[in-house]
Design a protein around this motif. Structure first.
Motif, short mmCIF file in Angstrom:
data_model
loop_
_atom_site.label_atom_id
_atom_site.label_comp_id
_atom_site.label_asym_id
_atom_site.label_seq_id
_atom_site.Cartn_x
_atom_site.Cartn_y
_atom_site.Cartn_z
N LYS A 1 0.83 -1.22 0.00
CA LYS A 1 0.00 0.00 0.00
C LYS A 1 0.86 1.26 0.00
CE LYS A 1 -3.95 -2.10 2.38
NZ LYS A 1 -4.67 -2.20 3.68
N GLU A 2 1.94 1.26 0.78
CA GLU A 2 2.84 2.40 0.81
C GLU A 2 3.49 2.61 -0.56
OE1 GLU A 2 3.46 4.71 3.23
OE2 GLU A 2 1.76 3.75 4.23
N GLY A 3 3.84 1.49 -1.20
CA GLY A 3 4.42 1.58 -2.54
C GLY A 3 3.45 2.19 -3.54
N VAL A 4 2.20 1.77 -3.47
CA VAL A 4 1.17 2.31 -4.39
C VAL A 4 0.99 3.81 -4.14
CG1 VAL A 4 -1.27 2.27 -5.00
CG2 VAL A 4 -0.03 0.11 -4.67
N LYS A 5 0.97 4.21 -2.85
CA LYS A 5 0.84 5.64 -2.52
C LYS A 5 1.98 6.44 -3.11
CE LYS A 5 -1.59 5.26 1.94
NZ LYS A 5 -1.42 5.45 3.39
N ASP A 6 3.22 5.96 -2.89
CA ASP A 6 4.39 6.66 -3.42
C ASP A 6 4.37 6.71 -4.94
OD1 ASP A 6 5.49 7.26 -0.95
OD2 ASP A 6 6.62 5.40 -0.83
N GLY B 1 4.23 10.03 -7.62
CA GLY B 1 5.35 10.25 -8.52
C GLY B 1 6.70 10.02 -7.85
N GLN B 2 6.68 9.42 -6.66
CA GLN B 2 7.93 9.12 -5.94
C GLN B 2 8.32 7.68 -6.27
OE1 GLN B 2 6.82 9.98 -1.88
NE2 GLN B 2 7.03 12.18 -2.15
N PHE B 3 8.80 7.50 -7.51
CA PHE B 3 8.97 6.17 -8.06
C PHE B 3 10.10 5.37 -7.39
CE2 PHE B 3 7.35 8.91 -11.56
CZ PHE B 3 6.06 8.38 -11.59
N GLU B 4 11.15 6.07 -6.97
CA GLU B 4 12.26 5.35 -6.34
C GLU B 4 11.83 4.78 -4.98
OE1 GLU B 4 12.49 8.49 -7.59
OE2 GLU B 4 13.44 7.84 -9.46
N LYS B 5 11.09 5.59 -4.21
CA LYS B 5 10.58 5.10 -2.92
C LYS B 5 9.60 3.95 -3.14
CE LYS B 5 9.34 7.86 0.38
NZ LYS B 5 8.65 8.95 1.11
N ALA B 6 8.77 4.11 -4.17
CA ALA B 6 7.80 3.06 -4.49
C ALA B 6 8.52 1.76 -4.82
CB ALA B 6 6.92 3.49 -5.66
N ALA B 7 9.58 1.86 -5.62
CA ALA B 7 10.33 0.67 -6.03
C ALA B 7 10.91 -0.06 -4.81
CB ALA B 7 11.44 1.06 -7.00
N ASP B 8 11.38 0.71 -3.82
CA ASP B 8 11.93 0.10 -2.60
C ASP B 8 10.87 -0.75 -1.90
OD1 ASP B 8 14.42 1.21 -2.97
OD2 ASP B 8 14.06 2.90 -1.62
N HIS B 9 9.65 -0.21 -1.79
CA HIS B 9 8.56 -0.95 -1.15
C HIS B 9 8.20 -2.20 -1.95
CE1 HIS B 9 7.64 1.86 2.05
NE2 HIS B 9 7.56 2.86 1.19
N PHE B 10 8.10 -2.04 -3.27
CA PHE B 10 7.70 -3.17 -4.11
C PHE B 10 8.77 -4.27 -4.13
CE2 PHE B 10 5.10 0.16 -6.53
CZ PHE B 10 3.95 -0.13 -5.81
N HIS B 11 10.03 -3.88 -4.13
CA HIS B 11 11.11 -4.87 -4.09
C HIS B 11 11.09 -5.65 -2.77
CE1 HIS B 11 13.17 -4.47 -7.84
NE2 HIS B 11 13.36 -3.17 -7.71
N TYR B 12 10.77 -4.92 -1.70
CA TYR B 12 10.67 -5.58 -0.38
C TYR B 12 9.62 -6.70 -0.45
CZ TYR B 12 9.71 -6.12 4.63
OH TYR B 12 9.53 -6.63 5.89
N VAL B 13 8.46 -6.37 -1.01
CA VAL B 13 7.39 -7.37 -1.13
C VAL B 13 7.81 -8.50 -2.07
CG1 VAL B 13 5.02 -7.76 -1.89
CG2 VAL B 13 5.60 -5.64 -0.68
N VAL C 1 6.63 -3.49 -9.82
CA VAL C 1 8.10 -3.40 -9.81
C VAL C 1 8.59 -2.86 -11.15
CG1 VAL C 1 10.22 -4.78 -9.87
CG2 VAL C 1 8.56 -5.16 -8.05
N ASN C 2 8.08 -3.44 -12.24
CA ASN C 2 8.50 -3.02 -13.57
C ASN C 2 8.10 -1.57 -13.86
OD1 ASN C 2 9.57 -5.55 -14.07
ND2 ASN C 2 7.70 -6.34 -15.01
N LEU C 3 6.87 -1.22 -13.49
CA LEU C 3 6.39 0.14 -13.74
C LEU C 3 7.18 1.18 -12.94
CD1 LEU C 3 2.49 -0.17 -13.83
CD2 LEU C 3 3.96 0.67 -15.66
N SER C 4 7.43 0.89 -11.66
CA SER C 4 8.14 1.86 -10.82
C SER C 4 9.58 2.05 -11.30
CB SER C 4 8.11 1.44 -9.35
OG SER C 4 8.69 0.18 -9.16
N GLU C 5 10.22 0.97 -11.74
CA GLU C 5 11.58 1.08 -12.25
C GLU C 5 11.61 1.86 -13.57
OE1 GLU C 5 13.06 -2.90 -12.50
OE2 GLU C 5 13.68 -2.94 -10.38
N VAL D 1 20.80 12.46 -5.31
CA VAL D 1 20.13 11.75 -4.21
C VAL D 1 19.54 10.43 -4.70
CG1 VAL D 1 18.12 11.83 -2.68
CG2 VAL D 1 19.62 13.81 -2.85
N ILE D 2 18.97 10.46 -5.89
CA ILE D 2 18.35 9.25 -6.45
C ILE D 2 19.40 8.25 -6.88
CG2 ILE D 2 16.90 8.33 -8.30
CD1 ILE D 2 15.50 11.11 -8.34
N ARG D 3 20.41 8.74 -7.60
CA ARG D 3 21.45 7.83 -8.10
C ARG D 3 22.80 8.53 -8.12
NH1 ARG D 3 20.00 5.14 -13.55
NH2 ARG D 3 18.20 4.60 -12.28
#
Length: 222
Positions: free
Chosen positions: A35-40, A44-56, A70-74, A109-111
């Motif tokens: 849910k946190e990943g979907v919110k992020d 438009g906070q795709f890097e944060k979203a990717a972290d959540h989705f990778h965790y899952v 995962v694919n969409l956020s990356e 900050v992102i990369r």
């Protein structure tokens, strides 16, 4: 932090053994991360979203729609960093040094070490415009600090650090101001506790939020 196979086996074993309490806890944790990943992602906070989705994904690769997200956020994250970098280049060409530096800092900050971002940052830090803007914001911050307008002062020092993260004056002033804000936060927190005891719930919630605004690291955040 890829420990996919081990954790997946654990989840299967838990399911088979019908350890319902543990299984519910794991599933609840995955639901929350998802849910946190979907919110992020929606913000438009795709890097944060990717972290959540990778965790899952690492724990349960078959979790609902996780591969898609995962694919969409990356993909969107990559587009985002390219957009920031290109915008920074355009701003630098137009001699908008402060704005350009801010964009390249966002990229950093992102990369870290993305293309020639570090070289561009080093070059822009030598800009007279950058030095003048930092000095101007710090002076404004000091005026607010002298008036005991600590939130405004902190915001101005933070603005400097967005483009000049190594500015020692801004760092020191922000640290000093934050000490004062922490004292303010503690006073507000104690008042909120009294409101809670008096069952004045809406007022208590409002003051808890105010305490966190003043000090994001307050014990309320833990």
């Amino acid at each position: 932090m890829r420990f996919l196979s081990t954790i997946s086996i654990i989840i299967v074993l838990i399911s088979l053994q019908n350890c319902s309490v543990i299984y519910r806890y794991v599933k609840s944790n995955l639901d929350e991360q998802y849910k946190e990943g979907v919110k992020d992602f929606k913000k438009g906070q795709f890097e944060k979203a990717a972290d959540h989705f990778h965790y899952v994904e690492d724990i349960d690769p078959d979790f609902r729609n996780i591969q898609r997200y995962v694919n969409l956020s990356e993909k969107e994250g990559e587009k985002h960093i390219i957009s920031l970098y290109n915008e920074g280049k355009k701003l630098q060409t137009r001699k908008q040094d402060v704005e350009a530096l801010t964009r390249f800092r966002e990229v950093e900050v992102i990369r870290d070490n993305y293309k020639d971002t570090k070289t561009r940052i080093d070059e822009l830090l030598k800009s007279e415009k950058v030095h003048k803007e930092a000095k101007k914001l710090i002076e404004k911050g000091q005026k607010e600090e002298n008036k005991k307008h600590f939130l405004k002062a902190r915001s101005l020092y933070s603005d400097v650090l967005k483009f000049d993260s190594g500015n020692s004056d801004a760092k020191n002033h922000k640290k000093k101001v934050q000490k004062e804000l922490s004292k303010v936060a503690e006073t507000i927190y104690l008042n909120a506790e009294k409101k809670l005891q008096a069952k004045q719930y809406s007022k208590a919630i409002s003051e808890y939020k105010e305490a966190l605004d003043n000090d994001p690291e307050h014990k309320l955040s833990r």
